[in-house]
Write an enzyme that holds these catalytic residues in place. Structure first.
Site, PDB file in Angstrom:
ATOM      1  N   HIS A 197       0.828  -1.216   0.000  1.00  0.00           N
ATOM      2  CA  HIS A 197       0.000   0.000   0.000  1.00  0.00           C
ATOM      3  C   HIS A 197       0.861   1.264   0.000  1.00  0.00           C
ATOM      4  CE1 HIS A 197      -3.383  -2.603   1.102  1.00  0.00           C
ATOM      5  NE2 HIS A 197      -4.171  -1.595   0.807  1.00  0.00           N
ATOM      6  N   LYS A 204      -1.049   5.010   4.726  1.00  0.00           N
ATOM      7  CA  LYS A 204      -2.053   4.127   5.330  1.00  0.00           C
ATOM      8  C   LYS A 204      -1.803   3.966   6.833  1.00  0.00           C
ATOM      9  CE  LYS A 204      -4.243  -0.381   4.710  1.00  0.00           C
ATOM     10  NZ  LYS A 204      -5.571   0.229   4.977  1.00  0.00           N
TER      11      LYS A 204
HETATM   12  N1  LIG Z   1     -12.998  -0.828   1.966  1.00  0.00           N
HETATM   13  C1  LIG Z   1     -12.352  -0.274   0.933  1.00  0.00           C
HETATM   14  O1  LIG Z   1     -12.546  -0.669  -0.239  1.00  0.00           O
HETATM   15  C2  LIG Z   1     -11.392   0.837   1.171  1.00  0.00           C
HETATM   16  C3  LIG Z   1     -11.156   1.230   2.449  1.00  0.00           C
HETATM   17  N2  LIG Z   1     -10.302   2.250   2.717  1.00  0.00           N
HETATM   18  C4  LIG Z   1     -10.190   2.627   4.108  1.00  0.00           C
HETATM   19  O2  LIG Z   1     -10.878   3.863   4.280  1.00  0.00           O
HETATM   20  C5  LIG Z   1     -10.266   4.602   5.342  1.00  0.00           C
HETATM   21  C6  LIG Z   1      -9.873   5.990   4.796  1.00  0.00           C
HETATM   22  O3  LIG Z   1      -8.829   5.831   3.857  1.00  0.00           O
HETATM   23  P1  LIG Z   1      -8.217   7.087   3.074  1.00  0.00           P
HETATM   24  O4  LIG Z   1      -9.269   7.822   2.358  1.00  0.00           O
HETATM   25  O5  LIG Z   1      -7.042   6.592   2.352  1.00  0.00           O
HETATM   26  O6  LIG Z   1      -7.724   7.987   4.328  1.00  0.00           O
HETATM   27  P2  LIG Z   1      -7.604   9.579   4.370  1.00  0.00           P
HETATM   28  O7  LIG Z   1      -6.765   9.878   5.573  1.00  0.00           O
HETATM   29  O8  LIG Z   1      -7.179  10.106   3.044  1.00  0.00           O
HETATM   30  O9  LIG Z   1      -9.099  10.064   4.606  1.00  0.00           O
HETATM   31  C7  LIG Z   1      -9.806   9.945   5.803  1.00  0.00           C
HETATM   32  C8  LIG Z   1     -10.571  11.228   5.986  1.00  0.00           C
HETATM   33  O10 LIG Z   1     -11.457  11.079   7.077  1.00  0.00           O
HETATM   34  C9  LIG Z   1     -11.348  12.246   7.888  1.00  0.00           C
HETATM   35  N3  LIG Z   1     -11.813  11.943   9.226  1.00  0.00           N
HETATM   36  C10 LIG Z   1     -11.156  11.350  10.250  1.00  0.00           C
HETATM   37  N4  LIG Z   1     -11.958  11.252  11.309  1.00  0.00           N
HETATM   38  C11 LIG Z   1     -13.138  11.794  10.951  1.00  0.00           C
HETATM   39  C12 LIG Z   1     -14.375  11.990  11.618  1.00  0.00           C
HETATM   40  N5  LIG Z   1     -14.544  11.627  12.899  1.00  0.00           N
HETATM   41  N6  LIG Z   1     -15.393  12.580  10.943  1.00  0.00           N
HETATM   42  C13 LIG Z   1     -15.247  12.979   9.657  1.00  0.00           C
HETATM   43  N7  LIG Z   1     -14.091  12.841   8.980  1.00  0.00           N
HETATM   44  C14 LIG Z   1     -13.060  12.236   9.617  1.00  0.00           C
HETATM   45  C15 LIG Z   1      -9.907  12.628   7.794  1.00  0.00           C
HETATM   46  O11 LIG Z   1      -9.679  13.944   8.231  1.00  0.00           O
HETATM   47  P3  LIG Z   1      -8.201  14.398   8.723  1.00  0.00           P
HETATM   48  O12 LIG Z   1      -7.361  14.416   7.467  1.00  0.00           O
HETATM   49  O13 LIG Z   1      -8.425  15.728   9.336  1.00  0.00           O
HETATM   50  O14 LIG Z   1      -7.724  13.357   9.674  1.00  0.00           O
HETATM   51  C16 LIG Z   1      -9.661  12.423   6.312  1.00  0.00           C
HETATM   52  O15 LIG Z   1     -10.069  13.542   5.548  1.00  0.00           O
HETATM   53  C17 LIG Z   1      -9.074   3.747   5.805  1.00  0.00           C
HETATM   54  O16 LIG Z   1      -9.459   2.966   6.912  1.00  0.00           O
HETATM   55  C18 LIG Z   1      -8.786   2.872   4.608  1.00  0.00           C
HETATM   56  O17 LIG Z   1      -8.150   1.667   4.950  1.00  0.00           O
HETATM   57  C19 LIG Z   1      -9.640   2.909   1.716  1.00  0.00           C
HETATM   58  C20 LIG Z   1      -9.810   2.538   0.413  1.00  0.00           C
HETATM   59  C21 LIG Z   1     -10.696   1.451   0.031  1.00  0.00           C
HETATM   60  O1  LIG Z   2      -6.044   2.298   2.981  1.00  0.00           O
HETATM   61  C1  LIG Z   2      -6.252   1.969   1.791  1.00  0.00           C
HETATM   62  O2  LIG Z   2      -5.826   2.591   0.824  1.00  0.00           O
HETATM   63  C2  LIG Z   2      -7.046   0.752   1.564  1.00  0.00           C
HETATM   64  N1  LIG Z   2      -7.619   0.177   2.596  1.00  0.00           N
HETATM   65  C3  LIG Z   2      -8.383  -1.007   2.567  1.00  0.00           C
HETATM   66  C4  LIG Z   2      -7.693  -2.129   3.327  1.00  0.00           C
HETATM   67  O3  LIG Z   2      -7.095  -1.871   4.389  1.00  0.00           O
HETATM   68  O4  LIG Z   2      -7.749  -3.283   2.896  1.00  0.00           O
HETATM   69  C5  LIG Z   2      -8.812  -1.404   1.170  1.00  0.00           C
HETATM   70  C6  LIG Z   2      -7.757  -1.160   0.129  1.00  0.00           C
HETATM   71  O5  LIG Z   2      -6.722  -2.055   0.351  1.00  0.00           O
HETATM   72  C7  LIG Z   2      -7.264   0.271   0.178  1.00  0.00           C
END
Ligand SMILES: NC(=O)C1=CN([C@@H]2O[C@H](COP(=O)(O)OP(=O)(O)OC[C@H]3O[C@@H](n4cnc5c(N)ncnc54)[C@H](OP(=O)(O)O)[C@@H]3O)[C@@H](O)[C@H]2O)C=CC1
Ligand SMILES: O=C(O)C1=N[C@H](C(=O)O)C[C@H](O)C1
Length: 250
Positions: free
Chosen positions: A135, A139
């Site tokens: 990744h 992350k």
């Molecule tokens: N299931 C799937 O297919 C996927 C899952 N994910 C997961 O999604 C999550 C987010 O990933 P990613 O987008 O890369 O992370 P990012 O850090 O880019 O985005 C997370 C966002 O959420 C905000 N945030 C944190 N806490 C809160 C809250 N209490 N209320 C509102 N907003 C909040 C953060 O703000 P701030 O920057 O201020 O902290 C940030 O803008 C991770 O757990 C990742 O593993 C990601 C991709 C695919």
């Molecule tokens: O953090 C990410 O980027 C992603 N998070 C998810 C995970 O932890 O499996 C899904 C995907 O891998 C992207």
């Protein structure tokens, strides 16, 4: 026909900002709230949100879901960091709100869901199996939610088939050299600038290996799964773990 009223929590994040665009572009949905850190969750109830898409951080997801379930807002959750204890707490909130649905998907990409399915099918036929996930370095969690789930599915399939423990003659190793142990399956995490989300399941037996590899190249790959989840979760009360339950995989 009235449009599904959708909120995105984590709307400024890598996947959340893509989800905002996907919901806005969907003909059958209306984006009624886009919340970032510090925003008031009451904005969702005020806007009449029916479904919340939760894409934040393992430290934030429980509070957000407690609010959603308490207010009867269905949730589609991509945030990782799930443990048995967290799932039990979520189930207890859902017990008190029996018509509310929550979908947690370790991965919304169809290719990643298929990787997990294929790995589960293959697991019992090979003596050895290890998972490598790769990744981007921003992350928060390791191993990834997808790798953890993949290893759990592999381990369950091997248990059901009566497979013995994997061969491994290692007697001396630096801490971490053999990866994390997820139900007996080694899981290795790479964090590298330039990557998004990638996974290899390596299976081996006498004279042959099988590698199942999936690459997410852009956050758009998660959007069809998120939209499918948002459409289906209002008709699916309780907790659903894994997008595969909303796909006809045969
Ligand atoms: N299931 C799937 O297919 C996927 C899952 N994910 C997961 O999604 C999550 C987010 O990933 P990613 O987008 O890369 O992370 P990012 O850090 O880019 O985005 C997370 C966002 O959420 C905000 N945030 C944190 N806490 C809160 C809250 N209490 N209320 C509102 N907003 C909040 C953060 O703000 P701030 O920057 O201020 O902290 C940030 O803008 C991770 O757990 C990742 O593993 C990601 C991709 C695919
Ligand atoms: O953090 C990410 O980027 C992603 N998070 C998810 C995970 O932890 O499996 C899904 C995907 O891998 C992207």
């Amino acid at each position: 026909m009235s449009k599904l009223r959708v909120a995105v929590i984590g709307a400024k994040g890598r996947i959340g900002s893509e989800a905002v665009r996907a919901v806005e572009a969907a003909d059958d949905m209306e984006l009624v709230a886009a919340l970032g850190r510090g925003d008031d969750l009451e904005a969702m109830t005020a806007a009449g949100a029916q479904v919340a898409v939760e894409l934040t951080h393992p430290d934030s997801v429980m509070d957000n879901l407690e609010f959603c379930v308490r207010n009867g807002i269905h949730a589609v959750v991509g945030t990782t960091g799930w443990t048995e204890d967290r799932l039990a707490r979520l189930r207890s909130w859902l017990d008190a709100s029996p018509s509310t649905g929550v979908l947690i998907a370790p991965n919304f990409s169809i290719g990643a869901v298929l990787t997990m399915t294929f790995a589960r099918q293959a697991a019992r036929f090979f003596e050895s199996v290890e998972v490598v996930e790769l990744h981007h370095p921003n992350k928060a969690d390791a191993p990834s939610g997808t790798a953890t789930r993949t290893a759990q599915l592999i381990a369950a399939a091997r248990r059901e088939a009566g497979c013995p423990p994997q061969p491994d003659a290692t007697t001396t190793a630096l801490d971490g050299a053999r990866g994390a142990d997820v139900d007996g399956v080694p899981v290795h995490s790479v964090r590298l600038r330039g990557l998004l989300a990638h996974q290899e399941v390596l299976l081996g037996d006498t004279g042959e290996t099988l590698t199942i590899r999936h690459d997410s190249l852009h956050h758009s790959c998660f959007m069809p799964g998120i939209l499918l989840g948002a459409r289906r979760v209002p008709q699916t009360p309780g907790l659903t773990f894994g997008l595969e339950h909303f796909l006809d995989l045969g």
